[in-house]
Design a protein around this motif. Structure first.
Motif, short mmCIF file in Angstrom:
data_model
loop_
_atom_site.label_atom_id
_atom_site.label_comp_id
_atom_site.label_asym_id
_atom_site.label_seq_id
_atom_site.Cartn_x
_atom_site.Cartn_y
_atom_site.Cartn_z
N ALA A 84 0.88 -1.28 -0.09
CA ALA A 84 0.00 -0.04 -0.01
C ALA A 84 0.85 1.25 0.19
CB ALA A 84 -0.88 0.03 1.23
N HIS A 85 1.81 1.18 0.59
CA HIS A 85 3.13 2.15 0.75
C HIS A 85 4.19 1.59 1.16
CE1 HIS A 85 2.59 2.79 5.04
NE2 HIS A 85 1.31 2.70 4.83
N GLU A 86 5.24 2.38 1.26
CA GLU A 86 6.55 1.69 1.58
C GLU A 86 6.61 1.41 3.10
OE1 GLU A 86 9.52 4.37 0.35
OE2 GLU A 86 9.23 4.29 -1.82
N ASP A 87 5.88 1.97 3.87
CA ASP A 87 6.01 1.69 5.39
C ASP A 87 5.12 0.63 5.63
OD1 ASP A 87 8.45 3.23 5.83
OD2 ASP A 87 7.01 4.90 6.37
N ALA A 88 4.14 -0.07 4.83
CA ALA A 88 3.08 -0.92 5.13
C ALA A 88 3.87 -2.24 5.57
CB ALA A 88 2.37 -1.07 3.92
N ARG A 89 4.53 -2.36 6.77
CA ARG A 89 5.42 -3.30 7.12
C ARG A 89 4.53 -4.50 7.64
NH1 ARG A 89 8.30 1.29 8.45
NH2 ARG A 89 10.21 1.39 7.31
N ASN A 90 4.91 -5.74 7.57
CA ASN A 90 4.64 -7.02 7.92
C ASN A 90 5.52 -7.69 8.90
OD1 ASN A 90 2.01 -7.02 6.06
ND2 ASN A 90 4.03 -7.12 4.80
N THR A 91 5.22 -8.29 9.98
CA THR A 91 6.19 -9.03 10.69
C THR A 91 5.92 -10.66 10.79
OG1 THR A 91 6.64 -6.85 12.20
CG2 THR A 91 7.29 -9.07 13.10
N ILE A 92 6.74 -11.40 10.83
CA ILE A 92 6.68 -12.77 11.17
C ILE A 92 7.91 -13.40 11.75
CG2 ILE A 92 8.09 -13.32 9.16
CD1 ILE A 92 6.09 -15.80 8.55
N ALA A 93 7.54 -14.29 12.88
CA ALA A 93 8.30 -14.79 13.64
C ALA A 93 8.72 -16.29 13.63
CB ALA A 93 7.82 -14.48 15.06
N ILE A 94 9.84 -16.86 13.36
CA ILE A 94 10.01 -18.27 13.04
C ILE A 94 10.62 -18.75 14.09
CG2 ILE A 94 10.67 -20.01 11.45
CD1 ILE A 94 10.23 -17.70 9.38
N ASP A 95 10.46 -19.83 14.74
CA ASP A 95 11.25 -20.47 15.93
C ASP A 95 12.28 -21.50 15.53
OD1 ASP A 95 9.79 -22.79 15.32
OD2 ASP A 95 8.80 -23.03 17.26
N ALA A 96 13.00 -22.15 16.54
CA ALA A 96 13.97 -23.09 16.10
C ALA A 96 13.35 -24.34 15.51
CB ALA A 96 14.93 -23.50 17.36
N ALA A 97 12.28 -24.85 15.59
CA ALA A 97 11.89 -25.75 14.73
C ALA A 97 11.20 -25.24 13.55
CB ALA A 97 10.48 -26.47 15.67
N LEU A 132 -2.64 3.20 10.58
CA LEU A 132 -2.14 4.60 10.69
C LEU A 132 -1.03 4.59 11.66
CD1 LEU A 132 -5.62 6.49 10.45
CD2 LEU A 132 -3.91 6.16 8.66
N MET A 133 -1.13 4.03 13.05
CA MET A 133 -0.41 4.34 13.73
C MET A 133 1.23 3.56 13.18
SD MET A 133 -1.04 5.93 16.36
CE MET A 133 0.31 5.85 17.46
N GLY A 134 1.28 2.69 12.60
CA GLY A 134 2.32 2.03 12.14
C GLY A 134 2.86 2.74 10.75
N SER A 135 2.19 3.83 10.28
CA SER A 135 2.49 4.42 8.91
C SER A 135 2.64 6.02 9.15
CB SER A 135 1.40 4.29 8.07
OG SER A 135 0.96 2.94 7.90
N MET A 136 3.22 6.35 10.54
CA MET A 136 3.34 7.53 10.77
C MET A 136 4.37 8.28 10.04
SD MET A 136 1.50 9.61 12.74
CE MET A 136 0.94 8.43 13.98
N LEU A 137 5.43 7.86 9.77
CA LEU A 137 6.36 8.50 8.70
C LEU A 137 5.79 8.50 7.51
CD1 LEU A 137 9.08 9.56 8.67
CD2 LEU A 137 10.01 7.23 8.10
#
Length: 418
Positions: free
Chosen positions: A324-337, A355-360
């Motif tokens: 949607a824009h350059e700051d539309a970030r997603n996060t994924i976490a992957i464990d040792a398994a 909106l809070m994650g896109s303040m910049l």
């Protein structure tokens, strides 16, 4: 004698010019530096072919773990994070530990702030320092805190509040009698000169950029004051950055120690050490976790992974190939398994959280696309126009007041001479 209070319009006018000739000085600097930062990434890539961009090659790129090993061998520093691009023409951005930094331990300690290095995504060879990096770093520090640390940050914050007030009070003060006449709002006659021209430039162009300045001010305060930032998080219910950190790792179950038998060896004297509580948690295999990420999101655009402490999952912050824009970030976490233990998608969040994650992106205009970004840049660069015309109008007004006050005295003196 009753005290006469000034009217609302008079009070707003006096406050408007006072803030204009004080905070306006700061806003001129903040505006110009903000405009210079609008297209920093594009300018840096244009200035640095061979450093921020590389020539694509047909052979496959090495896996992240091998790339990290090559960068560490070339830099002599430990890699803390890696930024990879799906595009084969982009260099790898590695964050390495600063000289003398202690090794990162497990637990809740904050990792050291690293230094950026750019590397070839095929060989891991360092590509040197980019041209213009120092200029933009200084410009950013001037924009955010006037190169004056915490004190400068407060000055910029107060001036940003003044920007919002100046914008809204300026609209009230110039509200025309014929409000529905568009020519009154937007027309500047080329025949105007002197004070009339300065007034039209100040008021009409101020009307054009008013919504942009209000947006700049309300979003800029996010970095100026903790109370403002916390209030936004409370109002929207969005998770704070600390809450959005690594998933909590549960402590291993406590094993009850049987009572010591008389004559048995004490711990630490031939037995298990007192501090030993079992095997260390297995570290995440970077390459296997990266393969799990690619299975989950093969169409990513850019991805940043921070090397985790033992027992912590690998967290990857990524942007889609068509975001949607350059700051539309997603996060994924992957464990040792190699299991996905958390996946937060930008598109799945409520609008307030987005909106809070896109303040910049909101602050720069990128949230709305290139056209609005260009308009925000122009509005920032012309901010000195309002400071200069405002000061000229203020001085003209003072000159006119002194001249008007001097006329009765000259008339009385002339009458006395007769």
């Amino acid at each position: 004698m009753a005290l006469r209070l000034p009217s609302l319009k008079t009070a707003l006018f006096q406050t408007h010019w006072f803030l204009g000739i004080t905070a306006g000085m700061v806003l001129m600097v903040v505006g110009v530096t903000g405009g210079l930062l609008s297209f920093q990434d594009e300018i840096m890539r244009a200035l640095n072919p061979g450093v921020l961009t590389v020539a694509p090659r047909p052979e496959p790129r090495p896996a992240p773990a091998e790339l990290i090993r090559r960068i560490e061998d070339g830099s002599g520093a430990r890699v803390l994070a890696l930024n990879l691009a799906a595009s084969p023409g982009r260099a790898v951005r590695a964050t390495v530990s600063p000289p003398g930094a202690p090794p990162q331990e497990g637990g809740g300690g904050r990792p050291p702030r690293g230094e950026p290095r750019y590397a070839d995504p095929w060989t891991g060879a360092l590509l040197g320092a980019p041209t213009g990096d120092g200029f933009f770093r200084t410009t950013r520090e001037l924009h955010r805190w006037l190169l004056a640390g915490q004190e400068g940050k407060v000055v910029v914050g107060v001036s940003t509040i003044a920007l919002v007030f100046l914008s809204l009070s300026g609209l009230y003060l110039r509200w025309p009698r014929r409000a529905l006449n568009l020519r009154t709002w937007f027309h500047i006659s080329p025949r105007l000169r002197g004070r009339a021209l300065n007034w039209r430039l100040h008021s009409v162009i101020g009307t054009w950029v008013l919504p942009l300045y209000v947006l700049m001010g309300l979003t800029g305060l996010f970095w100026s004051f903790d109370w403002y930032r916390n209030a936004l998080f409370d109002l929207t219910g969005a998770p704070r950055p600390a809450q959005a950190g690594p998933p909590r790792v549960e402590a291993p179950p406590r094993v009850e120690t049987p009572p010591r038998v008389e004559g048995a060896p004490r711990e630490g004297a031939g037995g298990a050490s007192r501090g030993e509580r079992g095997p260390r948690p297995a570290p995440v295999d970077i390459d296997r976790a990266w393969a799990a990420f690619l299975r989950e999101r093969p169409d990513y655009g850019t991805a940043s992974l921070r090397i985790p402490s033992p027992g912590q999952p690998l967290r990857i912050t990524y942007v889609d190939a068509d975001p949607a824009h350059e700051d539309a970030r997603n996060t994924i976490a992957i464990d040792a398994a190699d299991r996905v233990v958390e996946h937060r998608r930008y598109d799945d969040q409520p609008l307030a959280h987005q909106l809070m994650g896109s303040m910049l992106a909101l602050h720069s205009g990128r949230y709305f696309g290139t056209v609005v970004t260009v308009l925000m840049m122009i509005a920032s660069l012309i901010m000195p126009l309002f400071g200069i015309t405002g000061i000229i109008l203020y001085l003209d007004r003072r000159r006119a007041k002194r001249a008007a006050a001097g006329r009765p005295r000259r008339r009385v003196a002339a009458q006395a001479a007769e």
